[in-house]
Write a protein that holds these residues in place. Structure first.
Motif, PDB file in Angstrom:
ATOM      1  N   THR A 106       0.814  -1.220   0.000  1.00 61.59           N
ATOM      2  CA  THR A 106       0.000   0.000   0.000  1.00 61.59           C
ATOM      3  C   THR A 106       0.846   1.268   0.000  1.00 61.59           C
ATOM      4  O   THR A 106       0.310   2.361  -0.042  1.00 61.59           O
ATOM      5  N   HIS A 107       2.163   1.127   0.052  1.00 58.76           N
ATOM      6  CA  HIS A 107       3.028   2.312   0.039  1.00 58.76           C
ATOM      7  C   HIS A 107       2.909   3.052  -1.290  1.00 58.76           C
ATOM      8  O   HIS A 107       2.745   2.427  -2.344  1.00 58.76           O
ATOM      9  N   CYS A 109       5.128   4.293  -3.123  1.00 61.15           N
ATOM     10  CA  CYS A 109       6.145   3.911  -4.104  1.00 61.15           C
ATOM     11  C   CYS A 109       5.705   2.684  -4.894  1.00 61.15           C
ATOM     12  O   CYS A 109       6.062   2.537  -6.065  1.00 61.15           O
ATOM     13  N   VAL A 110       4.930   1.813  -4.294  1.00 62.80           N
ATOM     14  CA  VAL A 110       4.480   0.593  -4.971  1.00 62.80           C
ATOM     15  C   VAL A 110       3.262   0.890  -5.844  1.00 62.80           C
ATOM     16  O   VAL A 110       3.139   0.380  -6.957  1.00 62.80           O
ATOM     17  N   THR A 111       2.352   1.732  -5.320  1.00 55.87           N
ATOM     18  CA  THR A 111       1.114   1.989  -6.058  1.00 55.87           C
ATOM     19  C   THR A 111       1.305   3.010  -7.180  1.00 55.87           C
ATOM     20  O   THR A 111       0.600   2.954  -8.186  1.00 55.87           O
ATOM     21  N   GLY A 112       2.235   3.953  -6.998  1.00 55.41           N
ATOM     22  CA  GLY A 112       2.369   5.025  -7.980  1.00 55.41           C
ATOM     23  C   GLY A 112       3.711   5.067  -8.694  1.00 55.41           C
ATOM     24  O   GLY A 112       3.766   5.034  -9.924  1.00 55.41           O
TER      25      GLY A 112
ATOM     26  N   ILE B 313      -3.059   2.209 -18.800  1.00 59.32           N
ATOM     27  CA  ILE B 313      -3.022   3.130 -17.653  1.00 59.32           C
ATOM     28  C   ILE B 313      -3.726   2.512 -16.451  1.00 59.32           C
ATOM     29  O   ILE B 313      -3.213   2.565 -15.319  1.00 59.32           O
ATOM     30  N   LEU B 314      -4.886   1.893 -16.685  1.00 60.00           N
ATOM     31  CA  LEU B 314      -5.613   1.279 -15.563  1.00 60.00           C
ATOM     32  C   LEU B 314      -4.813   0.132 -14.967  1.00 60.00           C
ATOM     33  O   LEU B 314      -4.751  -0.026 -13.748  1.00 60.00           O
ATOM     34  N   ARG B 319      -3.686   0.026  -8.402  1.00 61.60           N
ATOM     35  CA  ARG B 319      -3.694   0.144  -6.939  1.00 61.60           C
ATOM     36  C   ARG B 319      -3.849   1.591  -6.507  1.00 61.60           C
ATOM     37  O   ARG B 319      -4.529   1.887  -5.530  1.00 61.60           O
ATOM     38  N   LEU B 320      -3.217   2.501  -7.237  1.00 62.41           N
ATOM     39  CA  LEU B 320      -3.301   3.915  -6.876  1.00 62.41           C
ATOM     40  C   LEU B 320      -4.732   4.414  -7.057  1.00 62.41           C
ATOM     41  O   LEU B 320      -5.286   5.101  -6.189  1.00 62.41           O
TER      42      LEU B 320
END
Lengths: 135, 377
Positions: A106-107, A109-112, B313-314, B319-320
């Motif tokens: 969920t950090h 750096c991992v998600t974005g 993109i999705l 997750r974001l």
């Protein structure tokens, strides 16, 4: 003087690779998140080192693109295209294999950061291959 | 082409978001196996967050609630669970996750999975991890100073289960009792305390009826139902999906006449070529077909680009996006996705064809001499 479109795009991609881990999709230490030892010492997490590595990759890519903008000969263009392809692969390899990101899924750096760098690396490879293969 | 790319991309993005949330919900709830969840009064919102996104949370009430729930008419089975949030960036804990302690004697949610996949019950100090928890089977995790071994990994659900760790309730109580002694952050959990009661309702009874009975007969409780979860997800998705639908509609409304005007102008520029083709024997139908099919092809290519771009993109930022919207997400099944993508492409191609009808018709009606003469002016 007509400038190479491929070179211009690679300069832009290089700049994005530099900026992404620090400004666009920042890594954890930009938010003040560090790993903490039992004695309370703060340590930079893997994503921080990846961000530093991408500074180098992005800068070299931008330089390669800048030189490509003014190159006339096919051999030099292809050589720079090859270098840019390798840099694109490195941009993907640093967050996924060589250094990695945080273990917590969920950090930020991992998600974005990680998917953004992978996307930028893939685009770099694609543009570089077009530069190499273009007549 | 760009207009159709935006329209197709927006439509497919909406489908992926809404369809992915619905798929995750269906898979996640069937994984849970419970019809209702009884939680302490005031903790319904937190427990919904635990289920949907796995945001760690800790809350307890007395285990006497379990026997009270088991006595309610319409309850087929009830099992208590303990929710413990582990600590972030603390030496005591490997990861900040949701620990879910379950009672193997009464559990009906995780035990079927254990029987099917592991073939045995969970041993002392073993855990089952959600799909997104990092760690190989056999490796160890530490929570509140207590070491556990990963015995298995659940399939992805897109919901909070993916970032949760299932432990035996008995191990949770032992962990809490020993937490201060091993120098970890002390965990205040009395043996016997539980956080929630999962309820399986009798097939002949409506779950909402049982929920009402529980809330009426057992004070200090709230019941989380699947309808409440659906309502919460719908409200969280509403603004994002509305924005996408409005964007799609706005671009579609603007793009069809715009493309029609551009196609007419382009056909006008090619009047001489059309005249030459007619002079060489091309029929009106042939002229109509080449201009019409050009419009359809451009729209279809634009649609493909839009669909491909939105999928990339999705997929990259899944997750974001879902964390920002606080909704669960699991990619919809492939056959359903392909059929929706095909439908979107067909719509884009149809819109392209519609916008090219007028220029295709007027071009086909041109006389060869007039077309060549006007094209040279």
């Amino acid at each position: 003087m007509k400038l190479s479109l491929g070179g211009t795009i690679l300069v832009a991609l290089g700049a994005l690779i530099v900026l992404t881990p620090w400004y666009i999709f920042p890594v954890c230490e930009v938010f003040g998140d560090y790993a903490q030892t039992a004695t309370g010492k703060l340590l930079v997490m893997p994503c921080g080192y990846t961000a530093r590595a991408e500074l180098g990759v992005g800068s070299l890519l931008a330089l390669s693109g800048a030189v490509l903008m003014f190159v006339k000969t096919t051999e030099t263009r292809r050589a720079l295209g090859g270098v840019s392809t390798a840099l694109g692969a490195l941009a993907i390899a640093f967050p996924t294999a060589i250094i990695g990101m945080c273990a917590n899924p969920t950090h930020p750096c991992v998600t974005g950061t990680e998917p953004a760098l992978i996307l930028l690396g893939a685009l770099t490879i694609l543009v570089s291959l077009i530069v190499i293969l273009r007549r | 082409m760009v207009c159709f790319a935006v329209v197709a991309g927006s439509l497919v993005s909406t489908y992926f978001l809404v369809g992915g949330t619905r798929n995750s919900f269906d898979v996640g709830l069937s994984r849970m196996g419970a019809d209702l969840m009884v939680v302490p009064e005031g903790e319904a919102s937190q427990s919904e967050t635990v289920i949907l996104t796995g945001q760690p949370s800790t809350f307890f009430f007395n285990s006497s609630i379990l026997s009270s729930v088991q006595g309610i008419q319409g309850v087929e089975a009830a099992s208590g669970q303990v929710y413990i949030a582990t600590l972030k960036d603390a030496p005591c804990c490997s990861l900040p996750v949701q620990l879910i302690g379950f009672d193997p004697a009464t559990d009906f949610t995780i035990s079927p999975w254990l029987n099917n996949e592991l073939g045995r019950p969970l041993n002392h100090d073993e855990v089952i991890v959600g799909n997104r928890i990092i760690g190989d089977i056999g490796s160890s995790l530490k929570f509140y100073g207590h070491n556990f071994t990963i015995a298995g990994r659940l399939e992805p659900t897109g919901m909070g289960i993916d970032v949760s760790v299932f432990i035996r309730a008995d191990d949770a109580y032992t962990m809490a009792e020993q937490s201060a002694a091993v120098g970890a952050a002390p965990l205040s959990l009395q043996r016997g305390q539980i956080s929630a009661v999962l309820v399986r309702v009798d097939k002949s009874t409506d779950p909402s009826t049982v929920a009402s009975r529980i809330q009426a007969q057992i004070p200090g409780t709230q019941v989380v139902t699947s309808n409440a979860l659906i309502a919460r997800i719908t409200s969280q998705l509403a603004s994002a999906s509305q924005l996408l639908y409005v964007t799609t509609a706005a671009v579609a409304v603007v793009s069809v006449p715009l493309v029609a005007v551009i196609s007419t102008m382009a056909a006008g520029e090619r009047r001489r070529e059309i005249g030459l083709l007619r002079a060489m024997g091309a029929t009106r139908g042939f002229i109509f077909r080449i201009i019409f099919s050009e419009g359809v092809l451009l729209a279809a290519v634009g649609g493909l680009i839009g669909i491909g771009g939105s999928a990339v993109i999705l997929y990259s930022f899944e997750r974001l996006i879902t964390a920002s919207l606080a909704v669960p997400f699991l990619w919809p099944p492939l056959p359903e996705t392909l059929s929706y993508v095909g439908l979107t492409l067909a719509l884009a191609a149809a819109a392209g064809g519609l916008s090219c009808l007028y220029p295709a018709y007027t071009s086909s009606r041109l006389e060869p001499y007039e077309a060549i003469r006007r094209g040279e002016i």
